[in-house]
Write a protein that holds these residues in place. Sequence first.
Motif, short mmCIF file in Angstrom:
data_model
loop_
_atom_site.label_atom_id
_atom_site.label_comp_id
_atom_site.label_asym_id
_atom_site.label_seq_id
_atom_site.Cartn_x
_atom_site.Cartn_y
_atom_site.Cartn_z
N ALA A 108 0.83 -1.21 0.00
CA ALA A 108 0.00 0.00 0.00
C ALA A 108 0.86 1.26 0.00
O ALA A 108 0.54 2.25 -0.68
N THR A 109 1.95 1.21 0.75
CA THR A 109 2.82 2.39 0.83
C THR A 109 3.53 2.64 -0.49
O THR A 109 3.65 3.79 -0.94
N ILE A 110 4.02 1.57 -1.12
CA ILE A 110 4.68 1.73 -2.43
C ILE A 110 3.72 2.37 -3.43
O ILE A 110 4.08 3.29 -4.17
N ARG A 111 2.48 1.87 -3.42
CA ARG A 111 1.48 2.44 -4.36
C ARG A 111 1.24 3.90 -4.06
O ARG A 111 1.12 4.73 -4.96
N LYS A 112 1.18 4.21 -2.77
CA LYS A 112 0.92 5.60 -2.38
C LYS A 112 2.08 6.50 -2.80
O LYS A 112 1.90 7.70 -3.07
N LEU A 113 3.27 5.93 -2.85
CA LEU A 113 4.45 6.70 -3.27
C LEU A 113 4.58 6.75 -4.79
O LEU A 113 5.53 7.32 -5.32
N GLY A 114 3.66 6.08 -5.49
CA GLY A 114 3.68 6.12 -6.95
C GLY A 114 4.47 5.00 -7.58
O GLY A 114 4.72 5.02 -8.79
N GLY A 115 4.87 4.01 -6.80
CA GLY A 115 5.66 2.90 -7.32
C GLY A 115 4.81 1.70 -7.68
O GLY A 115 3.61 1.67 -7.41
#
Lengths: 203, 137
Positions: A108-115
């Motif tokens: 979820a955090t990677i997605r939130k960072l745009g990754g």
Amino acid sequence: MSDIVDTPNTLIEPSRRFFVTGLGKSVLSASAVALLVGCESMAKTAARTTAADPAADAGILNVALGLEHEAINAYQLGAESGLLQKGVLPVAVLFQSHHKEHRDAIVATIRKLGGAPVEPKMIGDYAKDLQADRLKNQTDVLMLAARLEQGAANAYLGVIPAFGDPDLAQVSGRLAADETMHWTVLANALGQPVPQMALSFGA
Amino acid sequence: MRLFRFFCEFAIHITVLGLLSVSAPASEQRAATPVVQGDPARGQRLYQSRCMGCHSLDSNRVGPMHRGVIGREAGDVAGYAYSRALRNSSVVWNDDTLDLWLQDPEGLIEGQRMNFRVKKPQDRSDIISYLKQESQG
């Protein structure tokens, strides 16, 4: 995950500090001081290690995600091996559930960072990479798990200085604490001695 | 007043000297520093505790396999999905490049994905010594 995170689904709420001037000023200040004393490489390091770079942080988290995928599959291999005794299996499953929570939060955090989160390999690939065919008894399984947990703890500690966002660096420390807790239980079950020296992790 | 100005200038000189004396070791640390003799036995223990979370000698895992790394070009292990930075790098792994890599991966190859750092020169030297020993086998 709710006991360690600020939001339900991610490790952190990507901070507005990425984009506002407060951190920028401190970065400039650190770099400027380094340049003033004539150390260009130090200035580059200061800028690189403290400037907010969501893409770079997502990259570090993707390596962490690879570790979590591997841990989940290692515990799956151990659980399905038939080698774990009745009292040990629930602990292995519990530790696996911790890694699944880590995985979900990191994704979820990677997605939130745009990754783009890295996908797990097939379990057969993990079995081959971890030489699961060599696991002959419960001790072998626990030793593999202990080795992976210790390595993961050290990996999380070792990348702390590379995070641009200090909140993510702190999360890395908390993940390391989880892995260390796992390692401690496993090492105790294996009858391994308590480390005689302080600061035996990281460094 | 003159005395006050003297003390102010003295304080500035001391501050600048202090910053310079702090910066010198930092810049030295950026260079490859395999000045200490590596101990492969200790390096093996360090490898097991620090590196094996992601790496193995003979399997591509989170990171690429390490056997034979000495003399190998970066990004050259078959079957491992490297970052673009490693694939495009012309770095060849030897004592110096491995020391720099372990000290600060991003400092050696910008855009890499490892990011794990080994701070102590003795630890780096021991790990490199172990990798050399295993590469010869």
